[in-house]
Design an enzyme around this catalytic site. Sequence first.
Site, mmCIF file in Angstrom:
data_model
loop_
_atom_site.group_PDB
_atom_site.id
_atom_site.type_symbol
_atom_site.label_atom_id
_atom_site.label_comp_id
_atom_site.label_asym_id
_atom_site.label_seq_id
_atom_site.Cartn_x
_atom_site.Cartn_y
_atom_site.Cartn_z
ATOM 1 N N HIS A 62 -16.078 2.529 -14.328
ATOM 2 C CA HIS A 62 -15.890 1.822 -13.499
ATOM 3 C C HIS A 62 -17.110 1.438 -12.633
ATOM 4 O O HIS A 62 -17.024 0.139 -11.550
ATOM 5 C CB HIS A 62 -15.151 3.017 -11.546
ATOM 6 N N ARG A 80 -10.462 -4.833 -13.397
ATOM 7 C CA ARG A 80 -9.929 -5.966 -12.937
ATOM 8 C C ARG A 80 -10.170 -7.097 -13.338
ATOM 9 O O ARG A 80 -11.222 -7.584 -12.491
ATOM 10 C CB ARG A 80 -9.434 -5.138 -11.975
ATOM 11 N N TYR A 117 -12.751 -9.566 -0.736
ATOM 12 C CA TYR A 117 -13.353 -8.449 -0.531
ATOM 13 C C TYR A 117 -15.161 -8.926 -0.500
ATOM 14 O O TYR A 117 -15.284 -9.467 -1.193
ATOM 15 C CB TYR A 117 -13.491 -7.540 -2.107
ATOM 16 N N ARG A 137 -14.184 2.286 4.685
ATOM 17 C CA ARG A 137 -13.500 2.036 5.361
ATOM 18 C C ARG A 137 -11.211 2.247 5.174
ATOM 19 O O ARG A 137 -10.527 2.746 6.194
ATOM 20 C CB ARG A 137 -12.786 0.560 4.328
ATOM 21 N N ARG A 155 -5.920 1.862 -13.274
ATOM 22 C CA ARG A 155 -4.522 2.010 -12.228
ATOM 23 C C ARG A 155 -3.563 0.654 -12.413
ATOM 24 O O ARG A 155 -3.937 0.161 -11.398
ATOM 25 C CB ARG A 155 -4.455 2.444 -11.310
ATOM 26 N N HIS A 171 -15.815 -3.079 0.755
ATOM 27 C CA HIS A 171 -15.505 -2.909 -0.216
ATOM 28 C C HIS A 171 -17.252 -2.944 -0.786
ATOM 29 O O HIS A 171 -16.635 -1.627 -2.401
ATOM 30 C CB HIS A 171 -14.723 -4.074 -1.285
ATOM 31 N N ASN A 190 0.928 -1.443 0.293
ATOM 32 C CA ASN A 190 -0.194 0.317 0.163
ATOM 33 C C ASN A 190 1.056 0.985 -0.537
ATOM 34 O O ASN A 190 0.851 2.230 -1.110
ATOM 35 C CB ASN A 190 -1.351 -0.077 0.895
#
Lengths: 776, 517
Positions: A500, A440, A533, A629, A470, A657, A99
């Site tokens: 997204h 993703r 997730y 979160r 990304r 998530h 991270n």
Amino acid sequence: MPDDRKKKDKKKVTTSKENTPYTSMENLNESIPGAAFPTVKTDVIAAGVKPLSQPENPYPYYNRELSWVDFDARVLDEAYETENPVLERCRFLGITGSNLDEFFMVRVAGVQVQVDHKYSKRDVSGLTPEQLYKMLSDKIHDFSEKQYSCLRRSILPTLRHEGIEFIRPDKMNEQQLSFIRSYFDKVLFPVLTPLAIDSSRPFPFLANKSLNICVRLKVTDPADYERKGKDKKGKGKERQEAFAVVQVPGILQRFLEIPGEAGHTFCLLEDIIIRFMDRLFEGNEILSCSPFRLTRNSDLEIDEDSEDLLIEIRESIKKRKRGKPVRLELMSGCDPATAKFLTGQLDVHKEAIYVENSPLDLTLFSKFANIEGEDRLRYPKLTPVNPPADFWGYSDIFQAIRDKDRMVHHPYESFDSVVSFVRQAADDPDVLAIKETLYRVSGHSPIIAALIRAAENGKQVTVLVELKARFDEENNINWALKLEHAGCHVIYGLVGLKTHCKITLVVRQEEDGIRRYLHMGTGNYNDSTAKLYTDIGMFTCREPFGADASGLFNFLSGYSRPPIFSEMIVAPHGMRDTFEALIRHETDNAKKGLPSGITAKVNSLVDPQIINLLYDASRAGVRIRLIVRGICCLIPGLSGVSENITVISIVGQLLEHSRIFRFENGGNPRIFMGSADWMPRNLDRRVELVFPILDEDLKKRAFAILDMIWSDNVNARQMMSNKEYVHIEHRGRPAVNSQQEFIHIAREKFEERQAAQMASPAHPKESPRSAEEDEI
Amino acid sequence: MKANRCPKVAALIDIGSSETRMQIAQVRKGKMDRIEALSYPVALGRDVYATGRVSQTTVRELIKALEGFLNVIREYAVSDVTAVTTTALRRAKNRDLVLDQVKIRTGIDIRVLEDNEEKSLIYYEMIRTLRESSALPDETTLFSFVGSGSVGIAFYNGRTMYDSMTVPTGALQLGEMFRSIQQTTDDFGHVIADYIHSMLTYDNLEVDCRNIRHVVFTGSMISVIAAMTDCPFTGGMYRIPVEKMRALYDEIRAQRPESIAIRYKVSIRIAEMLYLSLALYLSLVSFTQADTVLSPRSDMSDCLIRSVLIPAELAAYRDYLLDIVLSCAATTADFYHCNKAHSEYIRDISLKMFDRLSSQHSLSQRDRAVLELACVLHECGHAVSARHHLQSGYDVIRHTDLIGATKGDMLLAATIARYNELEEPDLSDPEFESLPEDSRTRAAKLTAIFRAANALDNTHTEKLSDITVRMREETLEIAGRTNENMYLERYAFEQCAAYFTDVFGTGIRLRVRSALK
């Protein structure tokens, strides 16, 4: 997993100064917000001065970068948590490392660019880039110390206690030394390439995040190294000092298991290389070996007007690998001459140099957490229930959806239901078309395989692959090409907007006409992350949703203007306005004395306008419950501003998530789910989808999910008005670990249905699969 | 599932002046169910109104839009694709070349709708929606459609449309005018009002307007106006108080489009169109007593696609068309002081003959309607020139705009009405010769019927009653009852018999019985 009910009943405070990290590149993707608001004096407000919403004295706003580091600190808390299994603690530690890498590559890099360009405008939180950069540097330095403190004082001793240890070559016995020597000769030596540095050989290009060893040498062979430099008397030195760089090969595992007396003994790759470094520089004297690591600015600059976005992104990825250094990690005790040499060569800010303990690059612990044969030191495997309760008894997924809307809660319930949806569609002769957005995807995505099969079966398959996701750009380009080759119609999203939203549309020809089936979710179509997730998906064939979905895909395909959506809330076409209207509605209701309230679960709360409206609502008496979160720029509990707002953050075994929004609506609550956070990027610069839950059963279930998460007092930490996060005290109440509760609920439902089936003489429509192959 | 077990799915592409739209629909439970609605901005109108031609760049944009639509069409296994275009392409000098390029690149055949066809479709949809919502006024009502290329105005009498006109200047064209006049006046609204008034005066329609209390307007800007005046879409329509429209107009009239765009968060194009459309609507409404504007959903595409999907809808639309064509034709006939009783009389006989000959003429219901039209209008020429009434009638009919009728219909009707018992069509007539080949045969058949029917009322006294038409031994026998002298009619009828036989290969005879018992 250990009994969470015993865990964390003590009050444990993580202050905003106590920096510690957790997962998620998803938080990093936004560029630095513009200074749309003037300076905010949070200290004044915190001190009790009545805040006003006038422009000259706006509401408080916590800096998003600082908040992000706080979030990572909460992840590090989990690595510290002695009641977590030790390999899971290793995993948390590794996550804090990766991270932080991404935080540097995108966010810190962005701030640094502003500092370099002498940009001095204050951001929404009132900080100039220079102030922020300094604060971040201080905060991350502290945080880094904590990471290593956690490793050395807590994790490594625990591992040792469990029979797992890391040793360095100088502590190895002859057998172990012989083992690593052999490994060096057979495996390492062939892949190592020492790169000498001198006037004819400039400092080599070093890959982002690669681990390297800088070697200081006394050159004894002048042929290898140019003589240079003279002493004061002009006399050339007999033996010159020089530097070389050896990259620790990234293709090999960082840790090597070596023979040991009991348990597992490991050695780090860089230690082996250093031990046998002389083999690479025979004839020269090695003065020092200093591991170091470089992190580069990795924000892509994409010209979206380019004729071919795919080619443009490929080019940008190449450039990213050569981004400016934003962090140099050196090991404590690093040879001073080497340190001086590296800082000079790499042109990094003083604040960007981080001197750390061994080992550099803690991300290795994410992989280390998976070492074989030590399941006892990990959470028990989580087996997603398959089929999910909503699909029990159905072999035909379309029939199930036709009967009523369906909801699936991952990873407690298997993501296989989503894969099956696409698979069935691919093979169903009545299906005419499949459309899906991909942001993703996993390495060997079964969804992609199904889409390819669908195209091969003659279906019209349209896939929107977001090339700008990304760090997944390369992966997505590869998938996009594969899909194209299979005959799918691949589109790459819209100029200036990242797609997204998570939606799949299946068009089916049925006896009574065309029917559209939809899956909409809060998470990516990624079967791997779906195991880690927490996400929620809804299946429906309600016609208004179908029409909205078609309109959305037509817009994304560039075939049509955005439609007026009847049920869906879509960004950037109205989502901001809708959320703002929904919040204002609650404010109005509170003023009229009608039932009001907002419960929102998001990954990040950053958007200044939404935050201000929430403050307004709080001041009007609306009770606001926020489950955030990660980054939270809203400050709760401030007198006269936000005393009706409570913010909690859940950090646990699974990554929270799902995005859920509940509005009390004068006593007739409405609930929505979707892909959007409350961040400017989600509301203004992305195509996001939030959908209402209309089915009464599903509504009840969604309310229950939200209530359960809110009642968590094990993994939840509450954000205080001083921006610190504290564990929620049980005060005699039973401990509630919402993630564990959801596991139990999913299993109970499954078992209930199984038992009912066993007891019933009637045969179900089809026997459900009893095996649950998906494991976490 | 076998395709033939699935309901039919149809697509309708509508290439408009500022955008190209497509809808895909199916029939579900007997009703049309729209599955898809797409719109893609292609500024055909901008090109055509500025230069008279569609530029190559715009053609490419159009083709790109259609290619996208075709992808969606494939996703639904659409069996029937209809593509139509209206004003912009209709007026483009390079229309045929554009249509050809589109056909070659996309395979799509685009049908160019005539102005009257377009308007009649729009009015049909307006009436239909109002009727479904029980909001259709039962007294005189002004209908108007403000398009980017023209403005349609029609009058409804509580049962059917009875008059209509087309102002050949739409909002886009007014925009061009606006830009040049804007320099000299800040009250463009008055200019528009004058313009509309002058158009209404030509047809004496402003008189009809004075007592009208109901107005039904449509056009692309209505939804924008409704949103800005806080009028929701309920019960299938907007209800916008005129007062609110006027207040909005007063608010924006002094602002430049750029300021309107910023203030109302719309594009500059919308801002400009908004101003012009408001000016047009308010000009129209100012001639009436109406205090509220009704605006139902009125997409001509709906009507077209419904007609493709549902046979009964097609029949209903045809009935409506016939009804309004004949109603408007009757209004025109009144204007030219035609003998209504005579027209009705020969219309009745003509239709009996047409129907009896159905196995021999292979003509369509549309041809039947044209025959009716000729009967209603055939005397228009008398008001212009008693001596050259046939030629005058031909000219009048041919150049009359009748809602629901195409230019082809009017030309055919004019040709039919061009002949009486003394004149018969042949290729030496330049008008007849100029007809397309297939129309010539149709014209000949319809003229043969018309002449015979007309001959039977040569004296305009409707002498024969109880008229029957039947086939007897290869001869069409027209029988009737009268006690009056039929010499003149018999003579005229006999003049027509030879031509009739030439055309149908069938003889024709008149059988007159005495009414006295």
